[in-house]
Design a protein around this motif. Sequence first.
Motif, PDB file in Angstrom:
ATOM      1  N   UNK A   8      -5.909   4.006  -6.500  1.00 12.34           N
ATOM      2  CA  UNK A   8      -6.621   3.046  -5.648  1.00 12.34           C
ATOM      3  C   UNK A   8      -6.456   3.372  -4.182  1.00 12.34           C
ATOM      4  N   UNK A   9      -5.215   3.565  -3.724  1.00 10.69           N
ATOM      5  CA  UNK A   9      -5.018   3.805  -2.297  1.00 10.69           C
ATOM      6  C   UNK A   9      -5.460   5.203  -1.882  1.00 10.69           C
ATOM      7  N   UNK A  10      -5.456   6.154  -2.818  1.00 17.58           N
ATOM      8  CA  UNK A  10      -5.930   7.504  -2.496  1.00 17.58           C
ATOM      9  C   UNK A  10      -7.433   7.506  -2.240  1.00 17.58           C
ATOM     10  N   UNK A  11      -8.170   6.598  -2.871  1.00 14.67           N
ATOM     11  CA  UNK A  11      -9.615   6.511  -2.669  1.00 14.67           C
ATOM     12  C   UNK A  11      -9.980   5.795  -1.370  1.00 14.67           C
ATOM     13  N   UNK A  12      -9.055   5.004  -0.847  1.00 14.71           N
ATOM     14  CA  UNK A  12      -9.354   4.179   0.337  1.00 14.71           C
ATOM     15  C   UNK A  12      -9.379   4.991   1.614  1.00 14.71           C
ATOM     16  N   UNK A  25       4.395  -5.785  -7.678  1.00 17.66           N
ATOM     17  CA  UNK A  25       4.228  -7.188  -8.053  1.00 17.66           C
ATOM     18  C   UNK A  25       3.902  -7.919  -6.770  1.00 17.66           C
ATOM     19  N   UNK A  26       2.808  -8.703  -6.761  1.00 20.01           N
ATOM     20  CA  UNK A  26       2.379  -9.308  -5.504  1.00 20.01           C
ATOM     21  C   UNK A  26       1.654 -10.627  -5.700  1.00 20.01           C
ATOM     22  N   UNK A  27       1.699 -11.416  -4.654  1.00 21.10           N
ATOM     23  CA  UNK A  27       0.862 -12.606  -4.562  1.00 21.10           C
ATOM     24  C   UNK A  27      -0.554 -12.125  -4.251  1.00 21.10           C
ATOM     25  N   UNK A  28      -1.538 -12.507  -5.054  1.00 21.05           N
ATOM     26  CA  UNK A  28      -2.909 -12.055  -4.796  1.00 21.05           C
ATOM     27  C   UNK A  28      -3.614 -12.958  -3.774  1.00 21.05           C
ATOM     28  N   UNK A  29      -3.107 -12.919  -2.559  1.00 19.66           N
ATOM     29  CA  UNK A  29      -3.641 -13.768  -1.503  1.00 19.66           C
ATOM     30  C   UNK A  29      -3.513 -13.042  -0.176  1.00 19.66           C
ATOM     31  N   UNK A  30      -4.530 -13.065   0.613  1.00 20.69           N
ATOM     32  CA  UNK A  30      -4.547 -12.544   1.971  1.00 20.69           C
ATOM     33  C   UNK A  30      -4.986 -11.084   1.967  1.00 20.69           C
ATOM     34  N   UNK A  31      -4.522 -10.304   2.928  1.00 17.24           N
ATOM     35  CA  UNK A  31      -5.049  -8.965   3.152  1.00 17.24           C
ATOM     36  C   UNK A  31      -4.944  -8.007   1.987  1.00 17.24           C
ATOM     37  N   UNK A  32      -3.905  -8.151   1.172  1.00 19.65           N
ATOM     38  CA  UNK A  32      -3.714  -7.212   0.070  1.00 19.65           C
ATOM     39  C   UNK A  32      -4.725  -7.344  -1.060  1.00 19.65           C
ATOM     40  N   UNK A  33      -5.553  -8.398  -1.073  1.00 20.90           N
ATOM     41  CA  UNK A  33      -6.528  -8.533  -2.157  1.00 20.90           C
ATOM     42  C   UNK A  33      -7.584  -7.428  -2.095  1.00 20.90           C
ATOM     43  N   UNK A  34      -7.633  -6.704  -0.979  1.00 21.75           N
ATOM     44  CA  UNK A  34      -8.562  -5.576  -0.882  1.00 21.75           C
ATOM     45  C   UNK A  34      -8.143  -4.416  -1.771  1.00 21.75           C
ATOM     46  N   UNK A  35      -6.868  -4.365  -2.162  1.00 20.16           N
ATOM     47  CA  UNK A  35      -6.433  -3.220  -2.963  1.00 20.16           C
ATOM     48  C   UNK A  35      -5.502  -3.563  -4.126  1.00 20.16           C
ATOM     49  N   UNK A  36      -4.969  -4.759  -4.203  1.00 15.65           N
ATOM     50  CA  UNK A  36      -4.163  -5.136  -5.374  1.00 15.65           C
ATOM     51  C   UNK A  36      -5.040  -5.938  -6.320  1.00 15.65           C
ATOM     52  N   UNK A  86       0.828  -1.207   0.000  1.00 15.23           N
ATOM     53  CA  UNK A  86       0.000   0.000   0.000  1.00 15.23           C
ATOM     54  C   UNK A  86       0.862   1.256   0.000  1.00 15.23           C
ATOM     55  N   UNK A  87       1.937   1.250   0.777  1.00 17.05           N
ATOM     56  CA  UNK A  87       2.833   2.409   0.800  1.00 17.05           C
ATOM     57  C   UNK A  87       3.509   2.597  -0.559  1.00 17.05           C
ATOM     58  N   UNK A  88       3.914   1.513  -1.189  1.00 16.95           N
ATOM     59  CA  UNK A  88       4.524   1.618  -2.514  1.00 16.95           C
ATOM     60  C   UNK A  88       3.525   2.208  -3.504  1.00 16.95           C
ATOM     61  N   UNK A  89       2.286   1.753  -3.444  1.00 19.49           N
ATOM     62  CA  UNK A  89       1.258   2.303  -4.327  1.00 19.49           C
ATOM     63  C   UNK A  89       1.038   3.785  -4.040  1.00 19.49           C
ATOM     64  N   UNK A  90       1.046   4.162  -2.764  1.00 17.08           N
ATOM     65  CA  UNK A  90       0.867   5.569  -2.399  1.00 17.08           C
ATOM     66  C   UNK A  90       2.005   6.432  -2.932  1.00 17.08           C
ATOM     67  N   UNK A  91       3.153   5.809  -3.172  1.00 20.59           N
ATOM     68  CA  UNK A  91       4.305   6.522  -3.751  1.00 20.59           C
ATOM     69  C   UNK A  91       4.306   6.447  -5.279  1.00 20.59           C
ATOM     70  N   UNK A  92       3.277   5.839  -5.865  1.00 24.50           N
ATOM     71  CA  UNK A  92       3.198   5.734  -7.311  1.00 24.50           C
ATOM     72  C   UNK A  92       4.132   4.702  -7.908  1.00 24.50           C
ATOM     73  N   UNK A  93       4.488   3.686  -7.113  1.00 26.31           N
ATOM     74  CA  UNK A  93       5.395   2.644  -7.587  1.00 26.31           C
ATOM     75  C   UNK A  93       4.611   1.441  -8.115  1.00 26.31           C
ATOM     76  N   UNK A  94       5.156   0.786  -9.114  1.00 27.81           N
ATOM     77  CA  UNK A  94       4.588  -0.469  -9.590  1.00 27.81           C
ATOM     78  C   UNK A  94       4.731  -1.514  -8.488  1.00 27.81           C
TER      79      UNK A  94
END
Length: 167
Positions: free
Chosen positions: A163-167, A92-103, A82-90
């Motif tokens: 995405x993270x700016x809307x959250x 790459x992630x496993x789409x499993x667990x808590x991050x599926x709410x925003x990745x 989430x912090x990387x996204x907030x910094x505008x960074x690309x």
Amino acid sequence: LGVAQAFRAAFPEHEAVRLFLKIGNLEFQPDLNAHLADLAKADPRITLLTGYLSRPDLWTLMASIDCFVSLHRAEGFGLGMAEAMACGKAVIATPWSGNVDFTRADNAMLVDYALVELARDLGPYREGQQWAEPGLDSAAAAMRQVAESAALRQRLGRRGLETVARA
């Protein structure tokens, strides 16, 4: 370890890329610590950062990267992503667990994974529970795509930030 393995598969030894492995609590996993240290010694493009960084140092590191990679097996919220996204960074992630709410596929590169049942207790995880085992070939392909395309990095960074700016 999986990130380092995927990195080395994606980029043969003489390509001009770098990997910073930022990992905390390695003192509790001496075998992994030794293995990662050996990988970093064998490949000068890999830098192993252990322990904790101050917030200013962490933000400086985040500002210096092109992509944040999280090949996790289980994740609480996914603060680093989430912090990387907030910094505008690309990302790459496993789409499993808590991050599926925003990745999602429109704002991150999502790697293949298989659900695996734990054969024994590991840290806070108990025998019989499931976690994701990220696909290293999928991760390597994603790393390669992100490295080769500034347009992809920019698109993912912009969409992640939105995405993270809307959250």
